[in-house]
Design an enzyme around this catalytic site. Structure first.
Site, PDB file in Angstrom:
ATOM      1  N   ASP A 263       0.880  -1.167   0.000  1.00 26.50           N
ATOM      2  CA  ASP A 263       0.000   0.000   0.000  1.00 26.50           C
ATOM      3  C   ASP A 263       0.920   1.221   0.000  1.00 26.50           C
ATOM      4  O   ASP A 263       2.108   1.139   0.318  1.00 26.50           O
ATOM      5  CB  ASP A 263      -0.948   0.003   1.212  1.00 26.50           C
ATOM      6  CG  ASP A 263      -2.159   0.922   0.960  1.00 26.50           C
ATOM      7  OD1 ASP A 263      -2.078   1.804   0.079  1.00 26.50           O
ATOM      8  OD2 ASP A 263      -3.188   0.766   1.650  1.00 26.50           O
TER       9      ASP A 263
HETATM   10  C1  BGC Z   1      -5.042   3.277   0.034  1.00 23.51           C
HETATM   11  C2  BGC Z   1      -5.099   2.317  -1.136  1.00 23.51           C
HETATM   12  C3  BGC Z   1      -4.936   3.081  -2.417  1.00 23.51           C
HETATM   13  C4  BGC Z   1      -3.617   3.830  -2.383  1.00 23.51           C
HETATM   14  C5  BGC Z   1      -3.321   4.615  -3.633  1.00 23.51           C
HETATM   15  C6  BGC Z   1      -3.809   4.169  -0.018  1.00 23.51           C
HETATM   16  O1  BGC Z   1      -3.871   5.162   0.934  1.00 23.51           O
HETATM   17  O2  BGC Z   1      -5.078   2.571   1.245  1.00 23.51           O
HETATM   18  O3  BGC Z   1      -6.323   1.623  -1.133  1.00 23.51           O
HETATM   19  O4  BGC Z   1      -4.994   2.208  -3.512  1.00 23.51           O
HETATM   20  O5  BGC Z   1      -3.658   4.739  -1.287  1.00 23.51           O
HETATM   21  O6  BGC Z   1      -4.232   5.637  -3.788  1.00 23.51           O
END
Ligand code: BGC
Length: 721
Positions: A263
């Protein structure tokens, strides 16, 4: 890339094709692996490392010299996110990056329609391709454990079976478009508060029976190409450096072949993360240290990470590139914002709406003598595609409920709007603001006057995506902005009041439910949400949505809260174990406000003739459960028959019932149909913590078929021998 480098890299690419034909797609697995290995042999260590970390906020590196492209990523569940800066989150403000806004995860799950999950996956996959994306950061399949979690709207459900069925179809849809789905957030990311570092633990049985099944199904049934490691820790290790989750379960047990991406900003080490199974570090920007950049290079040179480990990571990426036909001129090109995609969004939205209460038969609205309708509540006009923290979508259009009503009945009926409440927030700290419960008496008075002078009142209440949002949880289930008082007074002023909740997680409705005769659940329902809700209200669409989670009477009834096991500090232990959602409410005999699987219709259905193909089954058998459903009312409608199973004689605690199958059918008035629902006996297994294996116990099981988890219509016993 300028023209010259473009030509050069193309020539190199042809050269590579010549000596290592990259027509991988027409070859068997062994041949493909050989070709990938041959490519890896040509890469320098530096080039390999460049493929393992972010290049921009939404891309990771390729190798131009060999014609290996960068990977382009895009959020996410609601639709293809707008383009951002290269090294930041700020939108670029382009005019070419709009996309269809699809109903959120809980809405899709409320349809109980796997075909729609497939269609949604295909459509969003097509949009991803049209926007030149390779990896779609969806679906979000964490289990809904607490009603407070800010991201429940994005997830599907509290039930692992429903979760798996929807996830598999969604992923198959996305990947049919030559785009890698990236299923997230692996694993046990069930709350947003403290998500960056909270250490989550639970017994192994709960992990296996509740939290992992949909991830496992994504890998073993849908062959998902990528998976996102969550922010939180699991049993002491960050999820992006968990040997147990990544190398042991995901790869060794399930045979995952794709790549694991962190993530955004969820990588916390170089050597540990590299050696335990993380492949790509995302979320780095110039401001943030990159663990998988120079530091990884140095670690390989120092012998702390084997070059073979790096090769394995590159191999997963090349495998996904091959599967997505990234070097194939015939790769699908996709389409964006087409009418058909908005139609799919509409179909999902209209099947998602849940009718919870209709005790005075106010719905569908009888409009013959109706001249005015009071449309009350800021949610009638609120847009949710982009609101809140986290991924949204800059959609071409979003029909609000007010606009939907205008579109459908605006010519016949005068629709008068008043906001009813003001959306005010209290700032708690730099990051957190909570909705204020201040009552705006003037707005309530206006709403009451309007309701009194109108034939019908419709209140659009609930929350919004600023409240139900990534990176925060709600602090309670109260109706925000003084809505409780608003609803009570409007209902008292005009008994013909319909309340529509625009929300994706439970609210505490104790104080209003006695007086409210008509309650509808409307979700964050995508670009066509307003048209869909209007069609349900006027009866053009017969509601068929069923709740994908339990609505508790009050927060403390929910398992995590009843056991004081929702923790915001350093660590949390899921004390409720396998008793999540309805498994808890049913086993502990606690009445919910509305149970899992619940939803009314404008017509009625009769269940009969439950038949099983045998009475005795072996562990390897599939039970073919057949039953007849008749539409006994006067309107076309859809019903979802749900199959629950109970282990009658068990040596371990088992939930009183567990969902193991379901089917949605559409019936004309008077029509009846016999349906068959296959259920595998192996799905009756529980996970034995000590033996670390799945066990199907011999003996009696009860098969229950119902219209919800608490409305069981037919039962039969079987024997497993
Ligand atoms: C989220 C993800 C997301 C990523 C990119 C993170 O903060 O938890 O679900 O895909 O950001 O935007």
């Amino acid at each position: 890339m300028n023209f010259k480098t473009h030509v050069n890299s193309f020539l190199t690419f042809l050269f590579v094709i010549f000596i290592i034909p990259f027509h991988l797609f027409s070859q068997n697995d062994q041949q493909i692996e050989n070709k990938i290995n041959a490519i890896i042999q040509q890469l320098t260590l530096e080039e390999k490392i460049d493929m393992l970390h972010a290049k921009t906020i939404f891309s990771s590196g390729g190798v131009e010299r060999l014609g290996i492209p960068d990977l382009q990523y895009a959020d996410g569940p609601l639709g293809i996110r707008e383009e951002t800066q290269q090294q930041g989150w700020e939108p670029l403000g382009l005019t070419t990056d709009s996309a269809t806004y699809f109903p959120s995860g809980t809405a899709l799950a409320a349809t109980w329609n796997p075909d729609l999950a497939l269609k949604c996956g295909i459509a969003i996959g097509e949009e991803a391709r049209a926007r030149n994306k390779d990896v779609l950061l969806a679906p979000s399949i964490n289990i809904i454990r607490t009603p407070l979690s800010g991201r429940n709207y994005e997830f599907f459900t509290e039930d692992p079976y429903l979760n798996s069925v929807l996830a598999v179809n969604y992923i198959k849809g996305v990947q049919s478009q030559d785009v890698a789905a990236c299923v997230k957030h692996y694993a046990v990311n069930n709350q947003e508060m403290s998500r960056w570092n909270i250490n989550v633990d639970m017994n192994e049985r709960a992990l296996r029976e509740i939290y992992l099944p949909a991830f496992k199904a994504a890998v073993t049934q849908a062959n998902v190409y990528s998976i996102m490691g969550a922010y939180n820790k699991f049993r002491g290790y960050y999820c992006c450096e968990s040997q147990y989750l990544l190398n042991d379960i995901l790869r060794a047990e399930w045979g995952f072949k794709g790549f694991v991406v962190s993530d955004w900003g969820a990588t916390h080490s170089t050597v540990n993360a590299a050696n335990t199974g993380l492949d790509v570090e995302m979320g780095m920007s110039r401001r943030r240290q990159s663990f998988f950049g120079t530091s990884l290079l140095d670690s390989v040179k120092a012998g702390l990470v084997a070059e073979k480990t790096i090769d394995d990571k590159v191999r997963t990426i090349l495998y996904v590139m091959h599967r997505c036909k990234m070097m194939d001129p015939d790769r699908k090109k996709g389409v964006l914002n087409i009418k058909e995609h908005y139609e799919i969004a509409y179909q999902i939205a209209s099947e998602a709406v849940v009718l919870l209460k209709n005790s005075n038969n106010l719905l569908p609205l009888k409009l013959r003598n109706v001249k005015t309708i009071a449309v009350i509540g800021a949610n009638a006009k609120r847009l949710n595609a982009l609101a809140g923290f986290g991924a949204g979508v800059k959609t071409k259009y979003e029909i609000t409920p007010f606009q939907g009503l205008k579109n459908r009945i605006g010519k016949k009926v005068e629709l008068k709007f008043t906001a009813g409440y003001a959306e005010k927030f209290k700032q708690i700290n730099r990051f957190l603001s909570v909705p204020s419960d201040t009552v705006n008496l003037a707005l309530i008075e206006e709403a009451v006057d309007l309701a009194k002078s109108s034939d019908i009142a419709i209140i659009f209440a609930g929350s919004n995506r600023q409240i139900e949002s990534e990176a925060r949880d709600r602090t309670n289930l109260s109706l925000p902005f003084g809505q409780e008082k608003l609803i009570s007074e409007v209902v008292a002023a005009n008994p013909k009041t319909v309340v529509v909740m625009i929300a994706a997680a439970p609210h505490d409705l104790r104080n209003i439910l006695e007086s409210v005769s008509t309650l509808v659940w409307g979700w964050y329902n995508g670009s066509e949400g307003g048209n869909a809700i209007a069609d349900v209200l006027i009866g053009k669409v017969n509601p068929s949505g069923k709740l994908p989670f339990t609505m508790p009477v009050k927060l403390e009834d929910s398992p995590a809260h009843a056991l004081n096991a929702y923790d915001l500090r350093d660590s949390t232990f899921y004390k409720e174990g396998i008793l999540v959602g309805y498994r808890w409410f049913d086993t502990k005999n606690i009445d919910p406000l509305y149970c899992f699987g619940y939803g009314l219709s404008y017509t009625t259905f009769e269940y009969s003739s439950l038949k099983l193909d045998k009475r005795q089954y072996k562990k390897s058998d599939t039970i073919h459960i057949s039953l007849t459903i008749k539409n006994t009312g006067k309107q076309f409608g859809a019903e979802t028959a749900q199959v629950y199973v109970k282990d009658i004689e068990s040596s371990v605690i088992r939930p009183v019932k567990e969902l193991k199958g379901f089917k949605k059918i559409f019936l004309k008035p008077g029509q009846k149909e016999t349906i068959t629902i296959p259920v595998k006996v192996s799905d009756f297994a529980y996970y034995d913590d000590n033996k670390m294996e799945w066990i199907v116990e011999l003996g009696e099981f009860e098969i229950m078929v119902g219209a919800s988890s608490r409305d069981i219509k037919l039962t039969k016993k079987i024997h497993v021998e």
